[in-house]
Scaffold this motif. Structure first.
Motif, PDB file in Angstrom:
ATOM      1  N   THR A   1       1.443 -32.153  -7.581  1.00 32.83           N
ATOM      2  CA  THR A   1       1.074 -30.746  -7.797  1.00 32.83           C
ATOM      3  C   THR A   1      -0.080 -30.630  -8.786  1.00 32.83           C
ATOM      4  N   GLU A   2       0.029 -31.371  -9.887  1.00 35.38           N
ATOM      5  CA  GLU A   2      -1.044 -31.369 -10.891  1.00 35.38           C
ATOM      6  C   GLU A   2      -2.324 -31.951 -10.300  1.00 35.38           C
ATOM      7  N   GLY A   3      -2.174 -33.021  -9.511  1.00 35.92           N
ATOM      8  CA  GLY A   3      -3.341 -33.665  -8.918  1.00 35.92           C
ATOM      9  C   GLY A   3      -4.100 -32.754  -7.983  1.00 35.92           C
ATOM     10  N   LEU A   4      -3.382 -32.023  -7.145  1.00 38.42           N
ATOM     11  CA  LEU A   4      -4.031 -31.102  -6.213  1.00 38.42           C
ATOM     12  C   LEU A   4      -4.819 -30.045  -6.968  1.00 38.42           C
ATOM     13  N   ALA A   5      -4.208 -29.509  -8.007  1.00 37.72           N
ATOM     14  CA  ALA A   5      -4.894 -28.491  -8.814  1.00 37.72           C
ATOM     15  C   ALA A   5      -6.146 -29.067  -9.467  1.00 37.72           C
ATOM     16  N   ASP A   6      -6.068 -30.315  -9.945  1.00 39.80           N
ATOM     17  CA  ASP A   6      -7.212 -30.941 -10.621  1.00 39.80           C
ATOM     18  C   ASP A   6      -8.327 -31.291  -9.642  1.00 39.80           C
ATOM     19  N   ILE A   7      -7.977 -31.683  -8.425  1.00 38.64           N
ATOM     20  CA  ILE A   7      -9.008 -31.959  -7.423  1.00 38.64           C
ATOM     21  C   ILE A   7      -9.837 -30.702  -7.172  1.00 38.64           C
TER      22      ILE A   7
ATOM     23  N   GLU B   1     -25.170 -48.190 -10.143  1.00 36.38           N
ATOM     24  CA  GLU B   1     -25.516 -47.313 -11.262  1.00 36.38           C
ATOM     25  C   GLU B   1     -24.736 -46.030 -11.079  1.00 36.38           C
ATOM     26  N   ASN B   2     -23.658 -45.872 -11.843  1.00 30.80           N
ATOM     27  CA  ASN B   2     -22.737 -44.785 -11.525  1.00 30.80           C
ATOM     28  C   ASN B   2     -23.116 -43.432 -12.107  1.00 30.80           C
ATOM     29  N   ASP B   3     -24.176 -43.414 -12.984  1.00 30.41           N
ATOM     30  CA  ASP B   3     -24.615 -42.125 -13.540  1.00 30.41           C
ATOM     31  C   ASP B   3     -23.451 -41.318 -14.097  1.00 30.41           C
ATOM     32  N   ASN B   4     -22.487 -42.042 -14.690  1.00 33.60           N
ATOM     33  CA  ASN B   4     -21.332 -41.390 -15.307  1.00 33.60           C
ATOM     34  C   ASN B   4     -20.519 -40.590 -14.293  1.00 33.60           C
ATOM     35  N   LYS B   5     -20.319 -41.179 -13.121  1.00 30.41           N
ATOM     36  CA  LYS B   5     -19.541 -40.527 -12.071  1.00 30.41           C
ATOM     37  C   LYS B   5     -18.114 -40.259 -12.553  1.00 30.41           C
ATOM     38  N   HIS B   6     -17.536 -39.200 -12.011  1.00 31.53           N
ATOM     39  CA  HIS B   6     -16.223 -38.743 -12.460  1.00 31.53           C
ATOM     40  C   HIS B   6     -15.148 -39.168 -11.466  1.00 31.53           C
ATOM     41  N   ILE B   7     -14.186 -39.967 -11.928  1.00 31.06           N
ATOM     42  CA  ILE B   7     -13.085 -40.445 -11.098  1.00 31.06           C
ATOM     43  C   ILE B   7     -11.791 -39.760 -11.540  1.00 31.06           C
ATOM     44  N   LEU B   8     -11.078 -39.185 -10.586  1.00 32.86           N
ATOM     45  CA  LEU B   8      -9.761 -38.602 -10.863  1.00 32.86           C
ATOM     46  C   LEU B   8      -8.682 -39.536 -10.324  1.00 32.86           C
ATOM     47  N   ILE B   9      -7.757 -39.940 -11.197  1.00 37.63           N
ATOM     48  CA  ILE B   9      -6.638 -40.797 -10.798  1.00 37.63           C
ATOM     49  C   ILE B   9      -5.374 -39.943 -10.753  1.00 37.63           C
ATOM     50  N   VAL B  10      -4.746 -39.885  -9.586  1.00 34.19           N
ATOM     51  CA  VAL B  10      -3.493 -39.136  -9.427  1.00 34.19           C
ATOM     52  C   VAL B  10      -2.387 -40.162  -9.206  1.00 34.19           C
ATOM     53  N   GLU B  11      -1.587 -40.401 -10.223  1.00 34.81           N
ATOM     54  CA  GLU B  11      -0.613 -41.493 -10.217  1.00 34.81           C
ATOM     55  C   GLU B  11       0.491 -41.178 -11.212  1.00 34.81           C
ATOM     56  N   ASP B  12       1.768 -41.304 -10.782  1.00 35.06           N
ATOM     57  CA  ASP B  12       2.867 -40.957 -11.686  1.00 35.06           C
ATOM     58  C   ASP B  12       3.306 -42.118 -12.575  1.00 35.06           C
ATOM     59  N   ASP B  13       2.792 -43.322 -12.321  1.00 40.18           N
ATOM     60  CA  ASP B  13       3.091 -44.475 -13.171  1.00 40.18           C
ATOM     61  C   ASP B  13       2.135 -44.457 -14.364  1.00 40.18           C
ATOM     62  N   LEU B  14       2.659 -44.133 -15.534  1.00 48.86           N
ATOM     63  CA  LEU B  14       1.812 -43.942 -16.713  1.00 48.86           C
ATOM     64  C   LEU B  14       1.109 -45.229 -17.139  1.00 48.86           C
TER      65      LEU B  14
ATOM     66  N   LEU C   1      -5.642 -41.839  -5.316  1.00 49.16           N
ATOM     67  CA  LEU C   1      -4.434 -41.046  -5.102  1.00 49.16           C
ATOM     68  C   LEU C   1      -3.265 -41.910  -4.643  1.00 49.16           C
ATOM     69  N   ASP C   2      -2.182 -41.917  -5.430  1.00 48.68           N
ATOM     70  CA  ASP C   2      -0.981 -42.662  -5.051  1.00 48.68           C
ATOM     71  C   ASP C   2      -0.216 -41.902  -3.968  1.00 48.68           C
ATOM     72  N   ILE C   3       0.333 -42.638  -3.006  1.00 43.49           N
ATOM     73  CA  ILE C   3       1.096 -41.982  -1.938  1.00 43.49           C
ATOM     74  C   ILE C   3       2.487 -41.576  -2.414  1.00 43.49           C
ATOM     75  N   MET C   4       3.204 -42.517  -3.021  1.00 35.01           N
ATOM     76  CA  MET C   4       4.603 -42.278  -3.372  1.00 35.01           C
ATOM     77  C   MET C   4       4.725 -41.622  -4.746  1.00 35.01           C
ATOM     78  N   MET C   5       4.901 -40.310  -4.742  1.00 38.98           N
ATOM     79  CA  MET C   5       5.116 -39.558  -5.974  1.00 38.98           C
ATOM     80  C   MET C   5       6.236 -38.554  -5.729  1.00 38.98           C
TER      81      MET C   5
END
Length: 232
Positions: free
Chosen positions: A40-46, A3-16, A56-60
């Motif tokens: 850079t954008e991902g770090l700011a969003d985290i 039951e995820n209670d609308n948990k928030h997932i952030l995906i940091v990935e350069d492959d659109l 989080l993707d490693i190769m960016m």
């Protein structure tokens, strides 16, 4: 399903395309999803969004996932799953050593990712339901209400995974905990005999609580049996 209670997932990935597919898939399972397309954008969003979990993707290009993970761990304690297209063991070790809670290889299977997300969120949920208490051993203090750890009165910054391991072992102080028991409790899935995540997590944890020189004083490794949090 959790039951995820609308948990928030952030995906940091350069492959659109991967972002688009994961966004659709996770939203269909009831999650909130945010997307970042660079390190850079991902770090700011985290830091800005404080999501419940980060994929989080490693190769960016520019700032890679290892750097993002390392920098984000200065403030972010939630679960991080790293994605890698590289099969080299060094990539997996680097991911875990910089604070990731797990890693998955590409090409990515969404249902496998979902099972890892749910296992990590279950772990976080169980921790928040634990009774509040204080555990001490030597100069180490664990405040389970605040999820705060101090070593000789100095705060120790741990990842969510490192804290969970420390608290789990501390609550069973004086009792040997097998690798299988530890793995099931912390990851919510059976140990496959190959995953080195626990070894890397314990190594990083020992460094942070200044217990990384043998013979260990706080968390001992009992050969062929498991781990022992020393009771004092």
């Amino acid at each position: 399903m959790l039951e995820n209670d609308n948990k928030h997932i952030l995906i940091v990935e350069d492959d659109l395309e991967i972002c688009r597919l994961l966004d659709m898939f996770l939203r269909s399972k009831g999650y909130q999803v945010s997307l970042s397309n660079s390190g850079t954008e991902g770090l700011a969003d985290i830091i800005r969004l404080e999501p419940d979990l980060v994929v989080l993707d490693i190769m960016m290009p520019g700032m890679n996932g290892i750097e993002v993970c390392q920098k984000s761990r200065e403030t972010y304690t939630g679960p991080i799953i790293m994605l890698t297209a590289c099969s080299e063991e060094i990539s997996e070790i680097s991911a875990l050593d910089t604070g990731a809670d797990g890693y998955l290889h590409k090409p990515l299977r969404p249902h496998i990712l979902l099972s890892h997300i749910e296992a990590l969120l279950r772990r976080e949920s169980r921790s928040k339901k634990n009774d509040n208490e204080l555990n001490h051993t030597g100069g180490l203090t664990i405040d389970t209400l605040k999820r705060q750890v101090k070593c000789n009165d100095e705060e120790v910054i741990l990842t969510g995974a490192e804290y969970e391991m420390l608290e789990y072992l501390a609550k069973q102080a004086g009792t040997i905990v097998s690798r299988d028991e530890c793995y099931r409790a912390l990851k919510g899935i059976e140990f496959d005999g190959l995953d080195r995540a626990l070894d890397m997590r314990l190594s990083s944890l020992r460094k942070k609580i200044k217990d990384d020189i043998a013979p260990y004083q706080i968390i001992k490794t009992i050969r062929c049996k498991g781990y022992l949090f020393v009771k004092q």
